[in-house]
Design a protein around this motif. Sequence first.
Motif, PDB file in Angstrom:
ATOM      1  N   ARG A  70       0.836  -1.210   0.000  1.00 45.50           N
ATOM      2  CA  ARG A  70       0.000   0.000   0.000  1.00 45.50           C
ATOM      3  C   ARG A  70       0.865   1.252   0.000  1.00 45.50           C
ATOM      4  NH1 ARG A  70      -3.185  -3.129   3.599  1.00 45.50           N
ATOM      5  NH2 ARG A  70      -2.214  -2.112   5.388  1.00 45.50           N
ATOM      6  N   LYS A  71       1.959   1.209   0.747  1.00 50.94           N
ATOM      7  CA  LYS A  71       2.850   2.361   0.815  1.00 50.94           C
ATOM      8  C   LYS A  71       3.527   2.613  -0.530  1.00 50.94           C
ATOM      9  CE  LYS A  71       6.640   4.310   3.546  1.00 50.94           C
ATOM     10  NZ  LYS A  71       7.570   4.094   4.673  1.00 50.94           N
ATOM     11  N   ARG A  72       3.988   1.501  -1.156  1.00 46.48           N
ATOM     12  CA  ARG A  72       4.623   1.644  -2.475  1.00 46.48           C
ATOM     13  C   ARG A  72       3.629   2.168  -3.507  1.00 46.48           C
ATOM     14  NH1 ARG A  72       7.128  -3.150  -0.851  1.00 46.48           N
ATOM     15  NH2 ARG A  72       5.579  -4.408  -1.957  1.00 46.48           N
ATOM     16  N   ASN A  73       2.424   1.606  -3.482  1.00 45.39           N
ATOM     17  CA  ASN A  73       1.391   2.063  -4.418  1.00 45.39           C
ATOM     18  C   ASN A  73       1.063   3.534  -4.207  1.00 45.39           C
ATOM     19  OD1 ASN A  73       1.202  -0.442  -5.609  1.00 45.39           O
ATOM     20  ND2 ASN A  73      -0.527  -1.116  -4.342  1.00 45.39           N
ATOM     21  N   ALA A  74       0.987   3.915  -2.927  1.00 41.57           N
ATOM     22  CA  ALA A  74       0.706   5.322  -2.623  1.00 41.57           C
ATOM     23  C   ALA A  74       1.812   6.223  -3.165  1.00 41.57           C
ATOM     24  CB  ALA A  74       0.541   5.516  -1.121  1.00 41.57           C
ATOM     25  N   LEU A  75       3.064   5.770  -2.994  1.00 42.73           N
ATOM     26  CA  LEU A  75       4.188   6.558  -3.490  1.00 42.73           C
ATOM     27  C   LEU A  75       4.173   6.628  -5.018  1.00 42.73           C
ATOM     28  CD1 LEU A  75       7.065   5.313  -1.137  1.00 42.73           C
ATOM     29  CD2 LEU A  75       5.967   7.569  -1.124  1.00 42.73           C
ATOM     30  N   ILE A  76       3.900   5.470  -5.660  1.00 41.50           N
ATOM     31  CA  ILE A  76       3.882   5.424  -7.133  1.00 41.50           C
ATOM     32  C   ILE A  76       2.774   6.312  -7.684  1.00 41.50           C
ATOM     33  CG2 ILE A  76       3.413   3.955  -9.130  1.00 41.50           C
ATOM     34  CD1 ILE A  76       4.821   1.675  -7.550  1.00 41.50           C
ATOM     35  N   PHE A  77       1.537   6.068  -7.168  1.00 44.29           N
ATOM     36  CA  PHE A  77       0.406   6.840  -7.684  1.00 44.29           C
ATOM     37  C   PHE A  77       0.495   8.309  -7.291  1.00 44.29           C
ATOM     38  CE2 PHE A  77      -1.557   2.525  -7.692  1.00 44.29           C
ATOM     39  CZ  PHE A  77      -1.728   2.431  -9.066  1.00 44.29           C
ATOM     40  N   GLY A 101       3.333   9.905  -6.969  1.00 48.39           N
ATOM     41  CA  GLY A 101       4.323  10.476  -7.888  1.00 48.39           C
ATOM     42  C   GLY A 101       3.746  10.727  -9.260  1.00 48.39           C
ATOM     43  N   ILE A 102       2.959   9.743  -9.749  1.00 50.64           N
ATOM     44  CA  ILE A 102       2.307   9.924 -11.050  1.00 50.64           C
ATOM     45  C   ILE A 102       1.360  11.115 -11.006  1.00 50.64           C
ATOM     46  CG2 ILE A 102       0.691   8.887 -12.683  1.00 50.64           C
ATOM     47  CD1 ILE A 102       1.900   6.155 -11.958  1.00 50.64           C
ATOM     48  N   GLY A 103       0.594  11.189  -9.920  1.00 50.69           N
ATOM     49  CA  GLY A 103      -0.332  12.317  -9.783  1.00 50.69           C
ATOM     50  C   GLY A 103       0.388  13.645  -9.757  1.00 50.69           C
TER      51      GLY A 103
END
Length: 217
Positions: free
Chosen positions: A28-35, A37-39
Amino acid sequence: MNKKRSQENQDRQARLAAIQAEQRAGERKRNALIFGGIGAVILAVIIAVTLVIVNQIQVNQTREAAASKPIADIQEYPDVTFNHVEGAVEYDQAPPVGGDHSPVWTNCGVYTEPVPDVNSVHSMEHGAVWITYNPDLDQAEIDRLTDLVGTRSYVLLSPYPDLDTPIAASAWGVQLKIDSADDARLATFLDKYIQGEQTREPGAACSGGITPPGRAS
C-alpha cells in the motif's frame, strides 16, 4: 503434545499473518508513493500547459490590442490603381504599395535577391505584407527579419536596391519605414496587415505564381 503442536500452529499462523499484513502495508505504501508520484507529475504537466496557454492568450491579446490601434508614422496611399497590365510599371513609391501590376503574383517567402515590383504588388493585392531592406543592411538585422517572418504565410522578404531607409514594410495602400528589425512596430504591422482589411482580394493565394531567383524559403 497435541496442545503444544496446536500452539505452535497458532504461533506460525500468527507470524504468517503478521508477515502478510506487513507485506500488504508495504505494498500500500509503495502504491501510494507510485500513484502519488504519477499524480504529482500529471499535476505539474497540467500546471505547465495551463501556464503556457494562459501566457499565449495574454500575448495574443496584447498583439491584437496593438494591431487594433493606428501605427505611428505609417504612410497611407488610399488611391492606388489596381489594373492587371503587361510589361513594366512606373510606381510613385519605392517600394510600391499598390498600383497597376502583372496578372501573375510573386510566391510569398524569403528571398535573398530582389523580386519584381510588378508581381509583388499583385501579392499585396492578395493580402501579403512585403518587407524590404537595403542590400547594405547588416546580416544580423537580416537574420532578425528572417526570424520575424518565420513560418508566417502571406509575407515577402527581399532586398530592395536603393531603398532610402534600412527597412520598409508595405501592404496594399500602406507603408512603414523603420531603421531596425527590433522596432516593435514591424511585428504589429505584420499582425495588422497580413490579409488585413486593406486586402483587395481576400482568400486569394500567395503561392502558385512565380518564384524569382534567390528564394530561401
